[in-house]
Motif scaffolding. Structure first.
Motif, PDB file in Angstrom:
ATOM      1  N   MET A  40      45.004  37.877  30.979  1.00  0.00           N
ATOM      2  CA  MET A  40      45.139  37.468  32.342  1.00  0.00           C
ATOM      3  C   MET A  40      45.833  36.182  32.694  1.00  0.00           C
ATOM      4  SD  MET A  40      40.974  37.744  33.114  1.00  0.00           S
ATOM      5  CE  MET A  40      40.086  39.543  32.573  1.00  0.00           C
ATOM      6  N   ALA A  41      45.810  35.312  31.830  1.00  0.00           N
ATOM      7  CA  ALA A  41      46.407  34.007  32.145  1.00  0.00           C
ATOM      8  C   ALA A  41      47.848  34.096  32.202  1.00  0.00           C
ATOM      9  CB  ALA A  41      46.033  33.150  31.015  1.00  0.00           C
ATOM     10  N   ARG A  42      48.515  35.159  31.134  1.00  0.00           N
ATOM     11  CA  ARG A  42      50.223  35.360  31.355  1.00  0.00           C
ATOM     12  C   ARG A  42      50.449  35.887  32.401  1.00  0.00           C
ATOM     13  NH1 ARG A  42      48.915  36.711  25.519  1.00  0.00           N
ATOM     14  NH2 ARG A  42      48.740  38.895  26.505  1.00  0.00           N
ATOM     15  N   ASP A  43      49.491  37.060  33.061  1.00  0.00           N
ATOM     16  CA  ASP A  43      49.910  37.681  34.105  1.00  0.00           C
ATOM     17  C   ASP A  43      49.614  37.035  35.385  1.00  0.00           C
ATOM     18  OD1 ASP A  43      50.627  40.210  35.014  1.00  0.00           O
ATOM     19  OD2 ASP A  43      48.738  40.921  35.728  1.00  0.00           O
ATOM     20  N   LEU A  44      48.844  36.187  35.452  1.00  0.00           N
ATOM     21  CA  LEU A  44      48.670  35.079  36.698  1.00  0.00           C
ATOM     22  C   LEU A  44      49.123  33.925  36.623  1.00  0.00           C
ATOM     23  CD1 LEU A  44      44.846  35.939  36.965  1.00  0.00           C
ATOM     24  CD2 LEU A  44      46.562  37.200  38.096  1.00  0.00           C
ATOM     25  N   GLY A  45      49.889  33.670  35.695  1.00  0.00           N
ATOM     26  CA  GLY A  45      50.809  32.492  35.756  1.00  0.00           C
ATOM     27  C   GLY A  45      49.916  31.343  35.397  1.00  0.00           C
ATOM     28  N   GLY A  92      32.978  44.809  43.245  1.00  0.00           N
ATOM     29  CA  GLY A  92      33.515  43.628  42.684  1.00  0.00           C
ATOM     30  C   GLY A  92      34.466  44.212  41.604  1.00  0.00           C
ATOM     31  N   SER A  93      34.288  44.853  40.754  1.00  0.00           N
ATOM     32  CA  SER A  93      35.132  45.270  39.688  1.00  0.00           C
ATOM     33  C   SER A  93      36.556  45.712  40.109  1.00  0.00           C
ATOM     34  CB  SER A  93      34.338  46.386  39.043  1.00  0.00           C
ATOM     35  OG  SER A  93      33.152  45.910  38.120  1.00  0.00           O
ATOM     36  N   LEU A  94      36.511  46.514  41.173  1.00  0.00           N
ATOM     37  CA  LEU A  94      37.830  46.919  41.824  1.00  0.00           C
ATOM     38  C   LEU A  94      38.405  46.093  42.323  1.00  0.00           C
ATOM     39  CD1 LEU A  94      39.541  49.421  42.775  1.00  0.00           C
ATOM     40  CD2 LEU A  94      38.315  49.347  44.974  1.00  0.00           C
ATOM     41  N   ALA A  95      37.854  44.910  42.804  1.00  0.00           N
ATOM     42  CA  ALA A  95      38.473  43.676  43.635  1.00  0.00           C
ATOM     43  C   ALA A  95      39.088  42.956  42.216  1.00  0.00           C
ATOM     44  CB  ALA A  95      37.744  42.950  44.193  1.00  0.00           C
ATOM     45  N   CYS A  96      38.319  42.748  41.167  1.00  0.00           N
ATOM     46  CA  CYS A  96      38.815  42.033  40.056  1.00  0.00           C
ATOM     47  C   CYS A  96      40.264  42.748  39.313  1.00  0.00           C
ATOM     48  CB  CYS A  96      38.063  41.942  39.116  1.00  0.00           C
ATOM     49  SG  CYS A  96      36.484  40.942  39.215  1.00  0.00           S
ATOM     50  N   ALA A  97      40.127  43.975  39.399  1.00  0.00           N
ATOM     51  CA  ALA A  97      41.298  44.794  38.957  1.00  0.00           C
ATOM     52  C   ALA A  97      42.732  44.733  39.726  1.00  0.00           C
ATOM     53  CB  ALA A  97      40.975  46.090  38.732  1.00  0.00           C
ATOM     54  N   LEU A  98      42.320  44.401  41.138  1.00  0.00           N
ATOM     55  CA  LEU A  98      43.519  44.406  42.162  1.00  0.00           C
ATOM     56  C   LEU A  98      43.771  42.933  42.355  1.00  0.00           C
ATOM     57  CD1 LEU A  98      42.118  46.930  44.767  1.00  0.00           C
ATOM     58  CD2 LEU A  98      44.026  47.204  43.029  1.00  0.00           C
ATOM     59  N   SER A  99      43.328  41.862  41.818  1.00  0.00           N
ATOM     60  CA  SER A  99      43.562  40.547  42.154  1.00  0.00           C
ATOM     61  C   SER A  99      44.987  40.068  41.560  1.00  0.00           C
ATOM     62  CB  SER A  99      42.554  39.761  41.311  1.00  0.00           C
ATOM     63  OG  SER A  99      41.254  39.799  41.621  1.00  0.00           O
ATOM     64  N   ARG A 100      45.695  39.230  42.294  1.00  0.00           N
ATOM     65  CA  ARG A 100      47.127  39.077  41.807  1.00  0.00           C
ATOM     66  C   ARG A 100      47.263  37.425  41.542  1.00  0.00           C
ATOM     67  NH1 ARG A 100      46.992  43.026  40.784  1.00  0.00           N
ATOM     68  NH2 ARG A 100      47.988  44.830  41.422  1.00  0.00           N
ATOM     69  N   ALA A 108      36.577  37.575  43.399  1.00  0.00           N
ATOM     70  CA  ALA A 108      36.259  38.921  43.174  1.00  0.00           C
ATOM     71  C   ALA A 108      34.757  38.849  42.098  1.00  0.00           C
ATOM     72  CB  ALA A 108      37.351  39.766  42.543  1.00  0.00           C
ATOM     73  N   ARG A 109      35.169  37.944  41.207  1.00  0.00           N
ATOM     74  CA  ARG A 109      33.898  37.716  40.072  1.00  0.00           C
ATOM     75  C   ARG A 109      32.754  37.386  40.755  1.00  0.00           C
ATOM     76  NH1 ARG A 109      33.166  39.500  35.009  1.00  0.00           N
ATOM     77  NH2 ARG A 109      33.006  37.662  34.182  1.00  0.00           N
ATOM     78  N   HIS A 168      43.442  44.886  33.405  1.00  0.00           N
ATOM     79  CA  HIS A 168      42.701  45.397  34.626  1.00  0.00           C
ATOM     80  C   HIS A 168      41.902  46.554  34.316  1.00  0.00           C
ATOM     81  CE1 HIS A 168      46.892  44.012  35.628  1.00  0.00           C
ATOM     82  NE2 HIS A 168      46.230  43.608  36.898  1.00  0.00           N
ATOM     83  N   TRP A 169      42.256  47.207  33.260  1.00  0.00           N
ATOM     84  CA  TRP A 169      41.230  48.280  32.702  1.00  0.00           C
ATOM     85  C   TRP A 169      39.790  47.835  32.191  1.00  0.00           C
ATOM     86  CZ3 TRP A 169      41.752  53.205  34.041  1.00  0.00           C
ATOM     87  CH2 TRP A 169      42.773  53.710  34.467  1.00  0.00           C
ATOM     88  N   ILE A 170      39.691  46.692  32.089  1.00  0.00           N
ATOM     89  CA  ILE A 170      38.266  46.105  31.546  1.00  0.00           C
ATOM     90  C   ILE A 170      37.551  46.121  32.904  1.00  0.00           C
ATOM     91  CG2 ILE A 170      39.132  44.815  29.672  1.00  0.00           C
ATOM     92  CD1 ILE A 170      38.706  42.179  31.535  1.00  0.00           C
ATOM     93  N   PHE A 171      37.914  46.328  33.992  1.00  0.00           N
ATOM     94  CA  PHE A 171      37.274  46.103  35.153  1.00  0.00           C
ATOM     95  C   PHE A 171      37.425  47.645  35.871  1.00  0.00           C
ATOM     96  CE2 PHE A 171      38.909  41.724  35.228  1.00  0.00           C
ATOM     97  CZ  PHE A 171      37.655  41.208  35.119  1.00  0.00           C
ATOM     98  N   LEU A 172      38.542  48.381  35.479  1.00  0.00           N
ATOM     99  CA  LEU A 172      38.316  49.780  35.892  1.00  0.00           C
ATOM    100  C   LEU A 172      37.567  50.739  35.472  1.00  0.00           C
ATOM    101  CD1 LEU A 172      42.221  50.135  36.516  1.00  0.00           C
ATOM    102  CD2 LEU A 172      40.646  49.901  38.407  1.00  0.00           C
TER     103      LEU A 172
END
Length: 474
Positions: A40-45, A92-100, A108-109, A168-172
């Motif tokens: 998550m950290a790598r993807d979100l910078g 909330g799970s869907l919102a977590c997966a869509l977070s940028r 979302a959490r 993202h799939w841990i929430f999806l």
């Protein structure tokens, strides 16, 4: 799952399965995120050492809403609240997966935590009121088994999903379970209501603000110096709010948690020991997968697999709690085991590159065994002498304390990690591993300090073999 054979009638089996799946979803989500934090950290910078807010937001939200769950269920009905809980958890799970961004993910959490806070208490309440008392123990044993399985598979499943797909799939994966759970709840969840008293809104506001302020101030320990001054002010406000709640509860006819609870000596020590002991150990599920990946270079799935011995040893150690306390008494077991928990936590400071896998597995298993024994003994101590209305209030307060301590534990661990790691945005591996080592020493010492609380027990207290079954094994 043998508890199903003792269920009162086949007509109640869908309800027990429904609550069991809800417990599994909540416990799985509590553990599956930790392994995916570096990805998550790598993807979100972001720096992986500053990702504790993702865990804190969920645990703190759950802790805040537990005191209101029983009142809402009685006021609105178990079916309506349970369906809303599953729906919010799924959204909330869907919102977590869509977070940028990290801020979006944290928000979302919070939404996910609002739903998660209601799943277990409302499900337990529905089972309590739908199942005859003679079958209640068997029913609760059945629905709590998934709560033990969730931490066992969560870290490994999270690591596997990160490697084969993305974080993202841990929430999806919650989405199909949420849709099916909502439909099942509409059909099989009983709509149970009860007379309600006026909700203690002022007391709830004081308590909730105090928990949030203290958690956020501790979570910000690693921030830059100018913000630390504001965090000190926030911490003082939070502590003042908790003191104000205590004074409010003393003069309110129906407070959220009656102060009469703390006149029960075993409950006072059990719940306060729970809080301070879990502040130390609550950060370990966050720290260990992070260290394995960021500090030692393990893959996400390998880091998740390393957590299996801890969870498996924890399930086994629950079997020996009763004979141990029958033989030694609460005081000796809890004081001695608290010291062992603190020492095993601090022993992770000795972990380094190139060490054999079997040594890590033994270390993880030892920690899991003593940590699980600690939780079961503390919970049983807290609840064993409560009867009547105090039993319900005490159970809610204990559940809130457990989630609050998890939030505080992750916040403290993240703060210590950032403090020991310095202000470097991209620290080297040696500096990172050193930060983890000092952090493990710190949280181990925090846990050791809680032994002084358990030392206040009378040395002659013993456990009845049936008493441990009344306590939540978490």
């Amino acid at each position: 799952m043998r508890g199903m054979s003792a269920s009162p009638s086949p007509s109640l089996r869908p309800l027990l399965w429904l609550v069991a799946v809800a417990v599994f979803m909540q416990m799985l989500d509590t553990t599956i995120v930790n392994t995916a934090l570096p990805a998550m950290a790598r993807d979100l910078g972001q720096s992986p050492l500053r990702m504790q807010a993702v865990v804190v937001a969920y645990a703190l939200t759950v802790a805040m809403l537990i005191p209101a769950s029983g009142w809402l269920s009685d006021r609105l009905g178990t079916r309506r609240v349970f369906v809303a809980a599953i729906a919010l958890f799924t959204l909330g799970s869907l919102a977590c997966a869509l977070s940028r961004s990290l801020d979006q993910l944290v928000l979302a959490r919070v939404l996910q935590g609002i739903g998660g806070a209601m799943l277990l208490p409302v499900g337990r309440l529905a089972v309590l009121r739908a199942v005859p008392r003679k079958d209640f123990l068997a029913a609760m044993s059945f629905v709590t088994v998934p709560g033990l399985i969730g931490p066992l598979v969560g870290p490994t499943l999270g690591g596997w999903l990160v490697e084969v797909a993305s974080w993202h799939w841990i929430f999806l994966i919650n989405l199909p379970l949420g849709v099916l759970g909502t439909l099942a709840a509409l059909r099989w969840m009983p709509d149970v209501r009860a007379p309600v008293w006026r909700f203690d809104a002022p007391g709830y506001a004081l308590l909730a603000f105090g928990m949030v302020a203290v958690s956020l101030s501790l979570d910000g320990l690693s921030d830059h110096a100018p913000r630390r001054a504001m965090l000190v002010v926030l911490l003082v406000f939070g502590l003042a709010s908790l003191v104000a709640y205590w004074l409010h509860a003393a003069r309110t006819p129906r407070p959220l948690f009656p102060l009469a609870l703390f006149k029960v000596h075993s409950f006072s020590i059990g719940v306060l020991g729970n809080l301070f002991s879990r502040i130390g150990s609550g950060g370990m599920p966050f720290l260990i997968p992070l260290m394995m990946q960021v500090g030692l270079g393990y893959s996400p799935m390998s880091a998740g697999l390393m957590m299996i011995p801890a969870a498996a040893a924890g399930m086994f150690s629950k079997r020996i709690v009763v004979p141990l306390v029958q033989r030694l008494g609460y005081r000796r077991v809890l004081v001695g085991n608290t010291v062992l928990v603190g020492l095993t936590m601090a022993s992770f400071a000795l972990v380094g590159p190139g060490q054999p896998i079997w040594l890590h597995l033994v270390q993880f298993a030892c920690f899991g065994a003593v940590n699980s024994l600690q939780f079961t003994a503390m919970n049983t101590l807290a609840l064993r002498d409560l009867d009547g209305e105090l039993a319900s209030s005490g159970n809610s307060l204990l559940s809130m304390t457990m989630m609050l301590a998890m939030s505080l534990g992750v916040a403290v661990a993240g703060g210590l990690l950032g403090a020991f790691g310095g202000e470097a945005t991209h620290p080297g591996q040696g500096q990172t591993l050193s930060a983890f080592r000092w952090c493990f020493v710190g949280v181990g010492l925090i846990t050791l300090a809680s032994a002084a609380i358990f030392a206040q027990l009378e040395p002659t207290r013993r456990i009845r073999a049936s008493a441990v079954k009344r306590a939540d094994p978490g």
